[in-house]
Design a protein around this motif. Structure first.
Motif, short mmCIF file in Angstrom:
data_model
loop_
_atom_site.label_atom_id
_atom_site.label_comp_id
_atom_site.label_asym_id
_atom_site.label_seq_id
_atom_site.Cartn_x
_atom_site.Cartn_y
_atom_site.Cartn_z
N TYR A 1 7.44 -3.95 2.03
CA TYR A 1 5.83 -4.78 1.98
C TYR A 1 5.78 -2.68 2.19
O TYR A 1 5.69 -2.84 2.85
N LYS B 1 -3.33 1.75 4.07
CA LYS B 1 -2.96 1.42 2.59
C LYS B 1 -3.53 2.67 1.57
O LYS B 1 -2.96 2.57 0.63
N MET C 1 3.62 -0.72 6.02
CA MET C 1 3.43 -1.16 7.01
C MET C 1 3.43 -0.47 8.22
O MET C 1 2.95 -1.23 9.46
N ARG D 1 1.06 -8.38 -3.78
CA ARG D 1 -0.66 -8.07 -2.71
C ARG D 1 0.26 -6.44 -2.12
O ARG D 1 0.16 -5.96 -1.97
N ARG D 2 1.17 -7.55 -1.86
CA ARG D 2 1.75 -6.72 -0.17
C ARG D 2 3.23 -5.21 -0.18
O ARG D 2 3.33 -4.79 0.23
N GLY E 1 0.14 -3.25 -3.14
CA GLY E 1 -0.43 -2.44 -2.16
C GLY E 1 -1.62 -1.62 -3.57
O GLY E 1 -2.02 -2.38 -4.31
N LEU F 1 0.29 -13.38 -3.47
CA LEU F 1 0.06 -12.24 -2.26
C LEU F 1 1.17 -11.64 -1.91
O LEU F 1 1.21 -10.66 -1.78
N GLU F 2 2.19 -11.64 -2.23
CA GLU F 2 4.14 -11.82 -2.29
C GLU F 2 3.54 -10.00 -2.89
O GLU F 2 4.28 -8.94 -2.73
#
Length: 298
Positions: free
Chosen positions: A188, A82, A191, A21-22, A25, A18-19
């Motif tokens: 990230y 995104k 945003m 992917r954030r 992107g 998840l980190e």
């Protein structure tokens, strides 16, 4: 319902994904970076992202940000924020700043927010939905020939029509100059205008400077009216009770309001109900008591 079970250490792996992917992107093109490529990507992109972040909002003519755009917010072209170009080594000098879509074959040249009516797109004056129009400049309708370009009379919650709003792309310095919140610098991707949990609410519900703002002291000090929430009216009734009544209740009332260890829920509510009935009878009897005579004895 199927239950997923993770092996030992699986939660840490999910958090790492998840980190990843954030931060990355859509920049990996659907193919995960190797650890070396990932580290190289972070060294190159993160300093640029922290320094040149762009804030995107859908702004009312009153200056309120009715919608703060986030990574998953849809554009008029039906692609998400995104999926547009959001990172710049050098911030463009021209205004407005265009954020073109990077999806293959998309003709969108600049991110343009379009609101939803519930779960579906809003309609144009030609009666067709927004996603039935072309993403190319001009936004002509694909379903009819009489449309001269997308134009919606949909009314935002702020009271202004959708066509009076603008999709605003601005830098951190430009936003600070207007007194609007910018939050913390985060690594990230895409945003947009999100600076915290309150950013997920619509502008008329946000009490910061990007929304409707904090209520005035006159509003906070105004008396409770019949139009206010029942909780406020009940609180006013209890706070306006006479000192004698509050003294009569005293500590025993506070203790009585606590649930006893041996009581179940129904017994607790029944006891509290009976106590309230008893207090109402006592208060009623006090109200019927004759007033003392004001005549002085001779």
């Amino acid at each position: 319902m199927e239950r997923l079970t993770l092996p030992s250490g699986g939660k840490a792996v999910v958090d790492e994904y998840l980190e990843y992917r954030r931060i990355v992107g859509e920049d990996d093109g659907g193919k995960h970076f190797t650890p070396e490529e990932y580290e190289e990507y972070k060294k190159k992109v993160l300093p640029m992202r922290l320094q040149n972040r762009l804030f995107v909002s859908w702004r009312s003519p009153t200056g309120m940000d009715c919608k703060l755009v986030g990574p998953e917010t849809l554009c008029f072209c039906t692609h998400r924020y995104k999926q547009h170009k959001t990172d710049f080594e050098t911030i463009p000098q021209q205004r407005p700043i265009s954020l073109p879509c990077r999806a293959t074959g998309c003709q969108c040249r600049a991110y343009l927010y379009v609101p939803l009516n519930g779960a579906q797109p809003i309609r144009c004056r030609c009666k067709h939905f927004a996603d039935q129009h072309r993403a190319a400049p001009g936004f002509m309708c694909n379903a009819c020939s009489k449309c001269s370009g997308f134009h919606s009379c949909f009314t935002c919650a702020c009271g202004q029509p959708a066509y009076a709003h603008d999709t605003v792309v601005e830098t951190k310095q430009e936003r600070l100059a207007q007194g609007k919140p910018v939050g913390q610098d985060v690594p990230y991707a895409a945003m947009g205008g999100l600076t915290g949990f309150s950013s997920l609410a619509e502008g008329y519900m946000r009490l910061d400077d990007s929304g409707i703002g904090a209520p005035s002291m006159e509003f906070l000090d105004s008396p409770v009216s019949a139009m206010d929430h029942p909780f406020l009216k009940a609180f006013q009734a209890s706070s306006s009770s006479s000192p004698e009544t509050l003294t009569d209740v005293g500590t025993s009332g506070q203790v009585s309001s606590l649930k006893r260890p041996e009581e179940d829920d129904m017994a607790f509510f029944e006891r509290r109900y009976q106590e309230r009935i008893k207090m109402e009878k006592v208060a009623k009897q006090k109200g019927k008591a004759p007033l003392p005579s004001s005549t002085k004895p001779s």
